[in-house]
Write a protein that holds these residues in place. Structure first.
Motif, PDB file in Angstrom:
ATOM      1  N   VAL A 362       0.820  -1.218   0.000  1.00 33.26           N
ATOM      2  CA  VAL A 362       0.000   0.000   0.000  1.00 33.26           C
ATOM      3  C   VAL A 362       0.853   1.267   0.000  1.00 33.26           C
ATOM      4  O   VAL A 362       0.618   2.167  -0.819  1.00 33.26           O
ATOM      5  N   PRO A 363       1.868   1.416   0.883  1.00 31.14           N
ATOM      6  CA  PRO A 363       2.720   2.605   0.791  1.00 31.14           C
ATOM      7  C   PRO A 363       3.440   2.729  -0.548  1.00 31.14           C
ATOM      8  O   PRO A 363       3.634   3.838  -1.054  1.00 31.14           O
ATOM      9  N   GLY A 364       3.831   1.592  -1.154  1.00 29.63           N
ATOM     10  CA  GLY A 364       4.467   1.646  -2.472  1.00 29.63           C
ATOM     11  C   GLY A 364       3.510   2.144  -3.535  1.00 29.63           C
ATOM     12  O   GLY A 364       3.870   2.967  -4.383  1.00 29.63           O
ATOM     13  N   MET A 365       2.271   1.635  -3.503  1.00 28.85           N
ATOM     14  CA  MET A 365       1.252   2.105  -4.435  1.00 28.85           C
ATOM     15  C   MET A 365       0.980   3.599  -4.229  1.00 28.85           C
ATOM     16  O   MET A 365       0.925   4.375  -5.192  1.00 28.85           O
ATOM     17  N   LEU A 366       0.811   4.020  -2.970  1.00 31.43           N
ATOM     18  CA  LEU A 366       0.584   5.439  -2.679  1.00 31.43           C
ATOM     19  C   LEU A 366       1.767   6.282  -3.123  1.00 31.43           C
ATOM     20  O   LEU A 366       1.593   7.383  -3.658  1.00 31.43           O
ATOM     21  N   GLY A 367       2.984   5.766  -2.908  1.00 33.54           N
ATOM     22  CA  GLY A 367       4.176   6.489  -3.341  1.00 33.54           C
ATOM     23  C   GLY A 367       4.206   6.705  -4.836  1.00 33.54           C
ATOM     24  O   GLY A 367       4.607   7.771  -5.320  1.00 33.54           O
ATOM     25  N   GLY A 368       3.772   5.688  -5.597  1.00 33.77           N
ATOM     26  CA  GLY A 368       3.709   5.843  -7.050  1.00 33.77           C
ATOM     27  C   GLY A 368       2.729   6.916  -7.469  1.00 33.77           C
ATOM     28  O   GLY A 368       3.032   7.754  -8.335  1.00 33.77           O
ATOM     29  N   PHE A 369       1.561   6.939  -6.843  1.00 34.00           N
ATOM     30  CA  PHE A 369       0.556   7.944  -7.203  1.00 34.00           C
ATOM     31  C   PHE A 369       0.926   9.335  -6.673  1.00 34.00           C
ATOM     32  O   PHE A 369       0.616  10.350  -7.300  1.00 34.00           O
ATOM     33  N   ILE A 370       1.598   9.387  -5.519  1.00 27.46           N
ATOM     34  CA  ILE A 370       2.108  10.680  -5.032  1.00 27.46           C
ATOM     35  C   ILE A 370       3.112  11.243  -6.023  1.00 27.46           C
ATOM     36  O   ILE A 370       3.095  12.440  -6.359  1.00 27.46           O
ATOM     37  N   GLY A 371       4.005  10.384  -6.526  1.00 29.84           N
ATOM     38  CA  GLY A 371       4.960  10.817  -7.537  1.00 29.84           C
ATOM     39  C   GLY A 371       4.277  11.318  -8.791  1.00 29.84           C
ATOM     40  O   GLY A 371       4.716  12.301  -9.401  1.00 29.84           O
ATOM     41  N   ALA A 372       3.184  10.660  -9.177  1.00 29.66           N
ATOM     42  CA  ALA A 372       2.432  11.086 -10.364  1.00 29.66           C
ATOM     43  C   ALA A 372       1.842  12.482 -10.164  1.00 29.66           C
ATOM     44  O   ALA A 372       1.902  13.339 -11.061  1.00 29.66           O
ATOM     45  N   ILE A 373       1.275  12.734  -8.996  1.00 27.79           N
ATOM     46  CA  ILE A 373       0.673  14.044  -8.712  1.00 27.79           C
ATOM     47  C   ILE A 373       1.740  15.142  -8.675  1.00 27.79           C
ATOM     48  O   ILE A 373       1.568  16.221  -9.257  1.00 27.79           O
ATOM     49  N   VAL A 374       2.853  14.862  -7.998  1.00 28.44           N
ATOM     50  CA  VAL A 374       3.920  15.864  -7.899  1.00 28.44           C
ATOM     51  C   VAL A 374       4.529  16.145  -9.273  1.00 28.44           C
ATOM     52  O   VAL A 374       4.845  17.295  -9.605  1.00 28.44           O
ATOM     53  N   ALA A 375       4.688  15.100 -10.088  1.00 28.72           N
ATOM     54  CA  ALA A 375       5.226  15.297 -11.443  1.00 28.72           C
ATOM     55  C   ALA A 375       4.278  16.124 -12.292  1.00 28.72           C
ATOM     56  O   ALA A 375       4.700  17.038 -13.017  1.00 28.72           O
ATOM     57  N   ALA A 376       2.979  15.815 -12.211  1.00 28.99           N
ATOM     58  CA  ALA A 376       1.999  16.550 -13.013  1.00 28.99           C
ATOM     59  C   ALA A 376       1.916  18.019 -12.610  1.00 28.99           C
ATOM     60  O   ALA A 376       1.588  18.883 -13.434  1.00 28.99           O
ATOM     61  N   GLY A 404       2.511  17.363 -17.182  1.00 27.90           N
ATOM     62  CA  GLY A 404       1.207  16.714 -17.052  1.00 27.90           C
ATOM     63  C   GLY A 404       1.200  15.330 -17.665  1.00 27.90           C
ATOM     64  O   GLY A 404       0.666  14.377 -17.074  1.00 27.90           O
ATOM     65  N   THR A 405       1.795  15.205 -18.843  1.00 29.48           N
ATOM     66  CA  THR A 405       1.897  13.896 -19.494  1.00 29.48           C
ATOM     67  C   THR A 405       2.766  12.953 -18.671  1.00 29.48           C
ATOM     68  O   THR A 405       2.454  11.757 -18.534  1.00 29.48           O
ATOM     69  N   GLN A 406       3.855  13.500 -18.117  1.00 27.18           N
ATOM     70  CA  GLN A 406       4.738  12.687 -17.275  1.00 27.18           C
ATOM     71  C   GLN A 406       3.974  12.133 -16.076  1.00 27.18           C
ATOM     72  O   GLN A 406       4.142  10.968 -15.709  1.00 27.18           O
ATOM     73  N   GLY A 407       3.117  12.960 -15.477  1.00 28.23           N
ATOM     74  CA  GLY A 407       2.311  12.487 -14.356  1.00 28.23           C
ATOM     75  C   GLY A 407       1.415  11.326 -14.741  1.00 28.23           C
ATOM     76  O   GLY A 407       1.260  10.360 -13.972  1.00 28.23           O
TER      77      GLY A 407
END
Length: 488
Positions: A362-376, A404-407
């Motif tokens: 779960v933290p790994g999954m959240l970390g991936g989506f957190i990275g997506a938001i910060v990148a976007a 945005g595409t990177q996110g």
């Protein structure tokens, strides 16, 4: 048709035989010989570890040996290596009768895994098409350790329930799947994941959970008395926690770009880890009627901030953003141990020994989506134009990609990691269900005596009279002595 069904039932339902005297040596020796042959065919030193380094320096106008990548990367490699062999190993020693298996099998998995990882990652990332050779250096060693981490995470879900031969099979397939999903996520999708929230933790977590689900043991409660800790085993596990906690900034920053990216990754991870400790302590205390702390929460949930910060570590998430990530993940992970793990075991038949669902999946999954938001959300005003290019590697075929595409691609990469873990783990679980691997019966799990020579407990050893130490070379029968234990 009935005879066929009976044969299958007899094959899969026969009595467990844990004697691995033939299978374990055979697998270890054959696979190690295979590594030697494959290394001889494919593996060579890279230009910074080869004796032609002097020529390489001259050709590239390098003035000093200190510019060799070894001097930049080796301190981080040391920290990561300690995490893999000491941190992960001791974190799993919490079981009262399975410390040998936790540390010893961790050692075995990582030692085989790093060799196979150098080959698998080399074929995908470092194969020279002109020579057909893989060139390795210090960064290859770090990446191989990262690859092993995914399998060691999966081992946490299987701890105490599998044979060493099964664990080697889990490693073989785990490293292979890791190399493929890593290539898809980092090379084809061009995601950034310096600390491996996606490729290591999300993949490894769901890979182990899928295997454990397929290998569900309906009568595991017969070993319930051993599925727990004692005072000293929890202390040993806490040693693993502290090693992981201290070196996690190195883990998340080990392969980032030299300079600001590596510096920022260490700071962000450092802060997220600190924040997750306080929230873990708070929730653990609140969950008990008398406000007492649970060592399971302290050993595991305190690390969740480091896991979740893996993808966004080198991004401009800001120091307070790192604290927020650690704050939330400490709470989520602790609640996972309190409520989610019992729910998964009761209703989904998922037996997760170490609770990797709450610390890694779960933290790994959240970390991936957190990275997506910060990148976007990245902007040129925050990063600068050159900073955006350096941070997200917007060069070559990806020069025109927007934040945005990177996110979007970062989010897709997280989904790929989860899918590989679940599907790959399901297939490997089916392979491990074959009754040929020497795994223990349901009433014989979580016990080192199944696969290890275990010394006697101190309580079971007869007392030795103190005076007898001075009479080693005399043949006097102790039973004839007039002294007693009380008298001595």
């Amino acid at each position: 048709m009935g005879n066929c069904a009976d044969c299958m039932r007899n094959f899969f339902g026969r009595t467990k035989n844990t004697n691995v005297r033939i299978s374990l040596p055979a697998v270890c020796l054959v696979w190690q010989i295979a590594m030697i042959v494959l290394f001889g065919v494919f593996i060579r030193y890279d230009e910074e570890s080869d004796t032609h380094w002097a020529e390489h320096k001259r050709d590239h106008n390098i003035t000093s040996d200190i510019e060799n990548d070894f001097y930049f990367r080796y301190p981080s490699f040391q920290d990561v290596h300690v995490m893999i062999f000491v941190g992960f190993g001791f974190l799993m020693t919490f079981l009262k009768k399975y410390s040998f298996g936790a540390v010893g099998f961790n050692f075995m998995i990582a030692s085989f895994g790093l060799q196979w990882a150098l080959l698998m990652q080399g074929w995908f990332h470092a194969l020279d098409p002109a020579t057909g050779k893989i060139h390795i250096g210090v960064e290859s060693m770090i990446n191989a350790d990262f690859c092993c981490a995914g399998t060691l995470i999966a081992y946490g879900a299987l701890l105490g329930k599998t044979s060493p031969v099964q664990l080697l099979v889990v490693t073989l397939f785990g490293v292979t799947l890791f190399a493929v999903e890593e290539y898809i996520i980092l090379s084809l999708l061009h995601c950034r994941d310096a600390g491996g929230s996606m490729v290591i933790h999300a993949f490894g977590g769901y890979y182990g959970l899928a295997i454990s689900w397929v290998l569900y043991r309906p009568h595991l409660n017969q070993s319930k008395s051993l599925n727990g800790s004692v005072y000293h085993s929890d202390v040993f596990a806490m040693i693993g926690t502290l090693f992981l906690w201290m070196f996690w900034p190195s883990f998340n920053s080990a392969i980032t770009d030299h300079g600001d990216g590596q510096h920022r990754a260490a700071i962000n991870t450092y802060l997220a880890l600190a924040s997750s400790v306080l929230t873990t302590v708070a929730i653990s205390s609140m969950s008990d009627k008398k406000g007492k702390l649970d060592m399971v929460h302290i050993q595991n949930a305190t690390l969740a901030g480091g896991v979740a910060m893996g993808t966004a570590a080198e991004f401009m998430i800001t120091p307070y953003g790192s604290l927020i990530v650690g704050f939330c993940c400490g709470i989520i992970s602790t609640f996972g141990y309190l409520f989610v793990t019992p729910f998964l075991e009761k209703y989904l038949k998922l037996q997760d020994t170490c609770g990797i669902h709450n610390l890694h999946a779960v933290p790994g999954m959240l970390g991936g989506f957190i990275g997506a938001i910060v990148a976007a959300a990245a902007t040129e005003s925050v990063y600068s134009k050159e900073g955006l290019i350096n941070t997200f590697d917007f060069v070559g075929d990806f020069a025109d990609r927007s934040p945005g595409t990177q996110g979007g691609f970062q989010a897709a990469g997280t989904c790929v990691a989860i899918a590989f873990g679940l599907v790959g783990g399901g297939v490997v679980g089916l392979i491990l269900r074959l009754p040929i691997w020497g795994d223990p019966a349901d009433d014989n799990c979580y016990d080192d005596e199944v696969y290890w020579e275990v010394p006697e407990d101190e309580d079971s050893i007869p007392p030795v009279l103190e005076y007898n130490n001075h009479m080693i070379h005399k043949h006097q029968d102790i039973s004839e002595s007039n002294f007693s234990v009380e008298q001595s």
